[in-house]
Motif scaffolding. Structure first.
Motif, PDB file in Angstrom:
ATOM      1  N   PHE A 145     -43.935  35.630  50.461  1.00 22.93           N
ATOM      2  CA  PHE A 145     -43.071  34.570  50.945  1.00 22.93           C
ATOM      3  C   PHE A 145     -43.335  34.376  52.418  1.00 22.93           C
ATOM      4  O   PHE A 145     -43.543  35.323  53.163  1.00 22.93           O
ATOM      5  N   LEU A 146     -43.322  33.127  52.843  1.00 26.33           N
ATOM      6  CA  LEU A 146     -43.526  32.839  54.253  1.00 26.33           C
ATOM      7  C   LEU A 146     -42.199  32.565  54.920  1.00 26.33           C
ATOM      8  O   LEU A 146     -42.076  32.612  56.123  1.00 26.33           O
ATOM      9  N   SER A 147     -41.179  32.265  54.109  1.00 37.37           N
ATOM     10  CA  SER A 147     -39.901  31.896  54.713  1.00 37.37           C
ATOM     11  C   SER A 147     -39.145  33.150  55.100  1.00 37.37           C
ATOM     12  O   SER A 147     -39.156  34.148  54.397  1.00 37.37           O
TER      13      SER A 147
ATOM     14  N   GLU B 104     -29.434  33.604  50.942  1.00 42.54           N
ATOM     15  CA  GLU B 104     -29.462  32.240  51.498  1.00 42.54           C
ATOM     16  C   GLU B 104     -30.570  31.420  50.842  1.00 42.54           C
ATOM     17  O   GLU B 104     -30.401  30.233  50.539  1.00 42.54           O
ATOM     18  N   PHE B 105     -31.700  32.065  50.569  1.00 41.71           N
ATOM     19  CA  PHE B 105     -32.800  31.379  49.890  1.00 41.71           C
ATOM     20  C   PHE B 105     -32.344  30.892  48.511  1.00 41.71           C
ATOM     21  O   PHE B 105     -32.507  29.721  48.158  1.00 41.71           O
ATOM     22  N   LEU B 106     -31.746  31.794  47.743  1.00 43.17           N
ATOM     23  CA  LEU B 106     -31.322  31.440  46.385  1.00 43.17           C
ATOM     24  C   LEU B 106     -30.206  30.387  46.422  1.00 43.17           C
ATOM     25  O   LEU B 106     -30.178  29.464  45.614  1.00 43.17           O
ATOM     26  N   GLU B 107     -29.300  30.536  47.386  1.00 40.65           N
ATOM     27  CA  GLU B 107     -28.186  29.588  47.516  1.00 40.65           C
ATOM     28  C   GLU B 107     -28.724  28.188  47.794  1.00 40.65           C
ATOM     29  O   GLU B 107     -28.299  27.204  47.183  1.00 40.65           O
ATOM     30  N   THR B 108     -29.709  28.112  48.724  1.00 42.05           N
ATOM     31  CA  THR B 108     -30.297  26.814  49.073  1.00 42.05           C
ATOM     32  C   THR B 108     -31.054  26.232  47.882  1.00 42.05           C
ATOM     33  O   THR B 108     -30.974  25.038  47.601  1.00 42.05           O
ATOM     34  N   HIS B 109     -31.755  27.099  47.160  1.00 42.88           N
ATOM     35  CA  HIS B 109     -32.505  26.598  46.004  1.00 42.88           C
ATOM     36  C   HIS B 109     -31.548  26.098  44.923  1.00 42.88           C
ATOM     37  O   HIS B 109     -31.773  25.053  44.314  1.00 42.88           O
ATOM     38  N   ALA B 110     -30.446  26.829  44.717  1.00 39.59           N
ATOM     39  CA  ALA B 110     -29.449  26.415  43.727  1.00 39.59           C
ATOM     40  C   ALA B 110     -28.850  25.065  44.130  1.00 39.59           C
ATOM     41  O   ALA B 110     -28.619  24.194  43.285  1.00 39.59           O
TER      42      ALA B 110
ATOM     43  N   SER C 259     -31.679  41.564  51.884  1.00 38.69           N
ATOM     44  CA  SER C 259     -33.110  41.703  52.211  1.00 38.69           C
ATOM     45  C   SER C 259     -33.633  40.353  52.669  1.00 38.69           C
ATOM     46  O   SER C 259     -33.201  39.315  52.188  1.00 38.69           O
ATOM     47  N   ARG C 260     -34.600  40.380  53.553  1.00 43.02           N
ATOM     48  CA  ARG C 260     -35.251  39.125  53.921  1.00 43.02           C
ATOM     49  C   ARG C 260     -36.382  38.889  52.918  1.00 43.02           C
ATOM     50  O   ARG C 260     -37.025  39.831  52.463  1.00 43.02           O
ATOM     51  N   MET C 261     -36.613  37.599  52.604  1.00 47.28           N
ATOM     52  CA  MET C 261     -37.639  37.257  51.613  1.00 47.28           C
ATOM     53  C   MET C 261     -38.995  37.852  52.001  1.00 47.28           C
ATOM     54  O   MET C 261     -39.761  38.276  51.147  1.00 47.28           O
ATOM     55  N   THR C 262     -39.269  37.872  53.299  1.00 46.14           N
ATOM     56  CA  THR C 262     -40.578  38.337  53.757  1.00 46.14           C
ATOM     57  C   THR C 262     -40.754  39.849  53.610  1.00 46.14           C
ATOM     58  O   THR C 262     -41.870  40.346  53.694  1.00 46.14           O
ATOM     59  N   GLU C 263     -39.639  40.572  53.377  1.00 47.74           N
ATOM     60  CA  GLU C 263     -39.745  42.023  53.259  1.00 47.74           C
ATOM     61  C   GLU C 263     -40.025  42.483  51.830  1.00 47.74           C
ATOM     62  O   GLU C 263     -40.322  43.646  51.613  1.00 47.74           O
ATOM     63  N   LEU C 264     -39.865  41.579  50.852  1.00 48.15           N
ATOM     64  CA  LEU C 264     -39.979  41.997  49.455  1.00 48.15           C
ATOM     65  C   LEU C 264     -41.412  42.390  49.121  1.00 48.15           C
ATOM     66  O   LEU C 264     -42.363  41.823  49.649  1.00 48.15           O
ATOM     67  N   SER C 265     -41.561  43.345  48.210  1.00 50.28           N
ATOM     68  CA  SER C 265     -42.893  43.724  47.743  1.00 50.28           C
ATOM     69  C   SER C 265     -43.405  42.652  46.780  1.00 50.28           C
ATOM     70  O   SER C 265     -42.645  41.767  46.355  1.00 50.28           O
TER      71      SER C 265
ATOM     72  N   GLY D 158     -42.459  27.819  57.924  1.00 45.74           N
ATOM     73  CA  GLY D 158     -41.191  28.519  58.132  1.00 45.74           C
ATOM     74  C   GLY D 158     -40.012  27.590  57.949  1.00 45.74           C
ATOM     75  O   GLY D 158     -40.093  26.394  58.198  1.00 45.74           O
ATOM     76  N   MET D 159     -38.901  28.171  57.508  1.00 47.41           N
ATOM     77  CA  MET D 159     -37.754  27.375  57.085  1.00 47.41           C
ATOM     78  C   MET D 159     -37.009  26.731  58.238  1.00 47.41           C
ATOM     79  O   MET D 159     -36.190  25.855  58.040  1.00 47.41           O
ATOM     80  N   ASN D 160     -37.265  27.166  59.474  1.00 49.15           N
ATOM     81  CA  ASN D 160     -36.537  26.575  60.594  1.00 49.15           C
ATOM     82  C   ASN D 160     -37.301  25.447  61.267  1.00 49.15           C
ATOM     83  O   ASN D 160     -36.763  24.789  62.143  1.00 49.15           O
ATOM     84  N   LEU D 161     -38.535  25.209  60.828  1.00 47.65           N
ATOM     85  CA  LEU D 161     -39.312  24.149  61.477  1.00 47.65           C
ATOM     86  C   LEU D 161     -38.577  22.803  61.469  1.00 47.65           C
ATOM     87  O   LEU D 161     -38.510  22.140  62.502  1.00 47.65           O
TER      88      LEU D 161
END
Lengths: 261, 233
Positions: free
Chosen positions: A91-93, A99-105, A138-144, B118-121
């Motif tokens: 993930f790059l975000s 928050e990612f899942l909430e926004t996607h929902a 967890s931040r998306m960027t930290e996931l394996s 990135g999501m803040n751009l």
């Protein structure tokens, strides 16, 4: 509700036409896409996800109930009938998981008051598939890689709830893939799996064989193969046990090899 | 003459998007002209002249900010494109300070953003996004579908009125809806006005004089044909 999806044949990298004029997927079909690496498997599912209309390098067209995708499929993710899980497991975000899942929902038009429960169900689903659990913070960027893949499968199933699910190499991600397939197959959808895995292939109603960027042929899973499926599963279970033993720091003994050696 | 102004941060794929657009517009019998406004280095004009045989130019803004430079030279550039018998002028500009935006009323404003940024751009690029007509999202093959849709949501949060078009500019996927948008665009007419308010400052553009063309401005200005010069008392 979409009843069937058609891929109208295009051509491979050298311009040679696809081996079939069209492939039709009906609601409820489970389809494997097989072929050597570089043979065009990912390109085929990308064509479907991009609603190709003779405007991708393969020249293929994708029809939904016989007609090209309407503009709102592209413009409104809530109307998009396709959930795609790619091989990209980074993930790059930099958002926290919740928050990612909430926004996607939200963009997939889940009602406001249901979003918290959708996020919770998505995480619970994902955590059934991974060894190390994912937390909301967890931040998306930290996931394996495996955690990301598990989260994306859960997201496709719970958040998107799309009638067509495209999965690129579910077996490569270090997740419980048989568990993933069991959970997925409970739902009536069109499933397309890119796979190298015999067990997953034999679960499919038929398989599309790719070569040199083109569809070489479509093979229906026959009676002989269905009859051998349980033996393939036993072999696969043995390998799964071996993997688990090694992950747990154990040693391989004759006990794990029961039934094959 | 149709006017398309394409902005976006460096390396997002503005040129790649315009390349596909030019190819498709040419195939439909349109005659594009291309102007590149950059700070200190650009070669897109030479590439496009070679690839498509169309009239192209570049302007180095140098000491000026590229968006200010755009205000100065755009009037001249429309005349140049018109005298070259073109019917679409495409301007590619490297916005710099993220406080201005180069779009003009009556022209089509495209902002090119990369899905990998990135999501803040969307929150950071200000009027370059919020005053555009279309946000073109590139590099969609590099991220998952879920992440792409969340990026779309983040753009919509900042700029609800901006149309979003996802493209893979490497393979030209997703360009057709942009071509349709250009087709639907009307010609520019009469005196042109900058769409946004430039930030507060002391130059005539910054203090809110939005007229296009150096003839309307004072202080250090420039025309398409020459370097900066002083105009005023």
């Amino acid at each position: 509700m979409i009843q069937h999806v058609t891929v109208v044949g295009g051509h491979g990298r050298s311009g040679e036409p696809d081996g079939v004029e069209r492939v039709e997927f009906a609601m409820g079909d489970v389809v494997a896409i097989v072929g050597p690496t570089g043979s065009g498997k990912t390109t085929l599912i990308n064509d479907i996800e991009l609603f190709a209309d003779a405007n991708t390098p393969t020249g293929r067209r994708v029809l939904f109930d016989g007609v090209p995708a309407p503009m709102e499929f592209r413009d409104d993710p809530a109307r998009n009938p396709i959930a795609l899980i790619t091989q990209n497991t980074t993930f790059l975000s930099d958002l926290p998981v919740a928050e990612f899942l909430e926004t996607h929902a939200r963009i997939r038009c889940v009602e406001t008051q249901q979003r918290a429960s959708v996020v919770a169900r998505t995480l619970a689903f994902a955590n059934e598939l991974t060894g190390e659990p994912i937390s909301e913070a967890s931040r998306m960027t930290e996931l394996s890689g495996g955690q990301t893949r598990a989260l994306l499968i859960a997201d496709a199933t719970v958040v998107c709830d799309a009638p067509i699910v495209l999965l690129d190499e579910v077996e490569n991600a270090g997740i419980h893939r048989t568990r993933a397939l069991q959970l997925l197959r409970r739902q009536r959808k069109i499933f397309l799996f890119v796979t190298h895995d015999p067990r997953i292939t034999l679960l499919a109603d038929y398989r599309i064989v790719m070569q040199g960027g083109r569809i070489r042929q479509v093979l229906r899973t026959d009676e002989t193969e269905r009859g051998l499926a349980s033996a393939v599963n036993r072999l696969d279970d043995v390998l799964a046990r071996l993997r688990d033993r090694i992950r747990e720091g154990g040693r391989i003994t004759a006990a794990e090899m029961e039934g094959v050696a | 003459m149709k006017l398309i102004i394409c902005a976006g941060p460096a390396t997002t794929g503005k040129t790649a998007v315009l390349r596909h657009l030019i190819r498709k517009l040419q195939a439909r019998g349109q005659k594009p002209a291309f102007l590149k406004i950059d700070v200190q280095y650009a070669e897109e004009d030479e590439q496009f002249a070679r690839e498509f045989g169309i009239p192209t130019r570049k302007v180095y803004s140098g000491e000026l900010c590229p968006d200010h430079c755009n205000v100065m030279v755009l009037g001249d550039a429309l005349q140049w494109a018109s005298s070259a018998n073109c019917d679409v002028l495409m301007v590619e500009t490297a916005g710099l300070c993220l406080r201005c935006s180069p779009y003009v009323d009556g022209g089509l404003g495209l902002v090119v953003l990369e899905a990998t940024s990135g999501m803040n751009l969307p929150l950071k690029v200000g009027p370059m996004l919020s005053l555009a007509d279309v946000a073109v999202v590139t590099k969609i093959d590099r991220i998952s579908q879920a992440e792409r849709e969340v990026f779309r949501a983040r753009i919509q949060d900042v700029a609800p009125g901006v149309r979003i078009r996802e493209v893979n500019a490497l393979h030209g996927i997703g360009i057709d809806p942009l071509v349709a948008r250009v087709d639907a665009q009307a010609d520019v007419n009469g005196p042109l006005l900058l769409r946004g308010n430039p930030p507060v400052g002391t130059c005539t553009i910054c203090v809110g004089k939005k007229e296009i063309g150096w003839q309307s401005h004072f202080g250090v200005v420039r025309a398409l044909e020459n370097q900066t010069f002083y105009r005023g008392e």
